[in-house]
Design a protein around this motif. Sequence first.
Motif, short mmCIF file in Angstrom:
data_model
loop_
_atom_site.label_atom_id
_atom_site.label_comp_id
_atom_site.label_asym_id
_atom_site.label_seq_id
_atom_site.Cartn_x
_atom_site.Cartn_y
_atom_site.Cartn_z
N THR A 103 0.82 -1.22 0.00
CA THR A 103 0.00 0.00 0.00
C THR A 103 0.84 1.26 0.00
O THR A 103 0.30 2.36 0.02
N LYS B 292 5.40 -2.19 6.59
CA LYS B 292 4.66 -2.79 7.70
C LYS B 292 5.62 -3.33 8.75
O LYS B 292 6.64 -3.94 8.44
N ARG C 96 -1.84 -3.01 12.34
CA ARG C 96 -2.48 -3.39 11.07
C ARG C 96 -3.32 -4.66 11.27
O ARG C 96 -2.99 -5.72 10.72
N PRO C 97 -4.39 -4.60 12.05
CA PRO C 97 -5.16 -5.82 12.33
C PRO C 97 -5.74 -6.48 11.09
O PRO C 97 -5.81 -7.72 11.02
N GLU C 98 -6.18 -5.69 10.10
CA GLU C 98 -6.76 -6.29 8.90
C GLU C 98 -5.70 -7.06 8.12
O GLU C 98 -5.95 -8.16 7.63
N LEU C 99 -4.50 -6.49 8.00
CA LEU C 99 -3.43 -7.17 7.29
C LEU C 99 -2.97 -8.41 8.06
O LEU C 99 -2.68 -9.46 7.46
N THR C 100 -2.94 -8.31 9.39
CA THR C 100 -2.58 -9.46 10.21
C THR C 100 -3.57 -10.59 9.98
O THR C 100 -3.18 -11.76 9.81
N ALA C 101 -4.85 -10.28 9.98
CA ALA C 101 -5.88 -11.30 9.77
C ALA C 101 -5.79 -11.91 8.38
O ALA C 101 -6.13 -13.09 8.18
N GLU C 102 -5.32 -11.12 7.41
CA GLU C 102 -5.20 -11.61 6.04
C GLU C 102 -4.06 -12.61 5.89
O GLU C 102 -4.16 -13.58 5.14
N ARG C 103 -2.94 -12.37 6.61
CA ARG C 103 -1.75 -13.20 6.42
C ARG C 103 -1.58 -14.28 7.48
O ARG C 103 -0.88 -15.26 7.26
#
Length: 648
Positions: A185, A189, A384-391
């Motif tokens: 983005t 990170k 970055r909770p959304e990115l953590t949940a994605e990976r």
Amino acid sequence: MTSTAAHTPATGDALPEAAPAGAPEAATVPALIAGQAALRPRALAVTDGSTALTYRELVTTAGRLAADLAARGVGPGTAVGLLCARATRQAVAQLAVWWAGGHVVPLDPAYPRPRLTGMLDDAGVRLTLGDKALLADAGLPADRSLALTESGRAAAGTVETAEGADPVHPDPAGVALVYYTSGSTGQPKGVQVPHSAVADLVTAPDGIALGPGDRVLLHSPAAFDAATFELWAPLVRGAAVAVSPAERPTPEELARDIERFGVTTAFLTTALFHQLAARRSRIFGVLRTLIVGGEALSVEHADAVLRAFPWLDLVNAYGPTEATTYTTLHRIRPADCTGPIPIGRPFGGARTFVLDEERRPVADGTRGELWIGGARLALGYLGRPELTAERFADLPGLGRAYRTGDRAARRPDGTLEFHGRLDDQVKVRGFRIEPGEVEHALRSLPEVAETAVVVRRAGHEDAALAAYVVPAEGTRPVPEALRRQLAERLPAHLVPTAWTVLDALPLTGSGKVDRRALASDDRPAPGAAAGPGAGAALTPIQQVVAAAWSRALEHEVTAPEADFFAEGGHSLLAMWVVDDLREDLGVDLPLGDFLDHPTVAGQAALIERALLAAESAAPDASAEPAEPAEPADGDAVRPAAHHQEPTR
């Protein structure tokens, strides 16, 4: 024995005792190092050639600095930046932060100021330790920075602390390090690595064998996660760290450091290994163990090194920062050099899974996505909770795991084979790069309407990051100007070396940018056409510089004002040019000076000044030699590595 392994020795020289087996603090690096200091206090722990610390000196100095940090408000949950050149104080500073209860955000002095300040702000850093000049260059105010002396003490002096202050035991599940990696983005990170993961990496019995008598080379930047292994694996095993102090060591400087320190174990990025192997570097004859990682390993280069140096333990390592440096290891044998070299098996507490798109295990020999689980997983991405949940995901029956985005297959014996990426992420010279981050920075420039960034000749030694730019209306962007603007915002490894201006980007039938077509672009290499000043005559020294460039870049360079980066050069090629110029002219041109003066004329001027200085400093051959002075009683020169215990 009562455990005081994680006590901060704020005053006095009392050593912490080794933690007994099973104690919670035994799962952290600070406790393990304290245990080594109790066992071998006078053994060499770390040296950079000018400063050396025994294990006793390391824990005592770090303990005093920890007391200073605690008095300045550092405690559990505090992020502390580290901005210093590679030296013994790097080990002292990190250990002190951990003993004070904080966690470390390693920074690379080579990063542009906007990059550094952005990372510090993102990590919530309230105090940065480091070298006075680097802290000033980064624009850090006095109330948010603390300069260190050469040995690692606070340059401003210690703060008075109470005797017998309560010790801080790092929580094994707490954050130890925050490493920043490229982000798609446009924002890097922060990967939160826990103490338990670092301890598992450096203590794994089936990992890299180390012990007293070994010396491990530390030459990776602090912000590169390979430094986690280089610094802490030897110190928890009773071995020594040999620091290569040059900011950007050339191959010759690496060879000198490996020889003078008696290094037994080292890590090299795959790209650097390929270059050293092609030149049959003498370092292979000194090392016992060489770890290589970052990209796919060339069969030809591995085979050539093993044939020439059959005693060398050559290890192919694989692992993302999100799984703490190395996940798998494979000790390469001659029989491996008949096909693609595998990345090996997980070691220590790491686990690996090859899964299909439904996250189900695939059969042996079938390609799928590689997931990593087990003891070395990061806690996630900072803020970055959304990115953590994605990976990161909890997989039924497998536990928490990280999806790497890498394609792999498992052999029947459990050995893993690497088969490339499933997304746009790329590796160039060992650096993980999200093209989206570079594209985001380019789109912020007023001259750029649209852009795509790809890798030409991915997996080869001459792999290059290439930028394709569509001009904004009414502008005529100049590639060299775009490169300079990008270099003010991004680290050097994220700045493309090949530039092309297009009327429009090629699209696939579905309307997406055709990155495959751009990556296979076979147009002439950058710099193949005559550049500015091509008709100007070269001075003799400029001719030598241009010839060295031409050999490295594999095309002719004839202009005094030719720019190394505009010609397609990068930092790895610059290392070889510096070595060639040293051999051709007898001048040691620091790599930093090379990169700061990237034109033929600029480098020739540096060399001319160095030659004149050397000539003026040469002794007069007609003068009578001076009698050597007798040392005064009690005077002695103590070598930096004087503390080494007998080798095995």
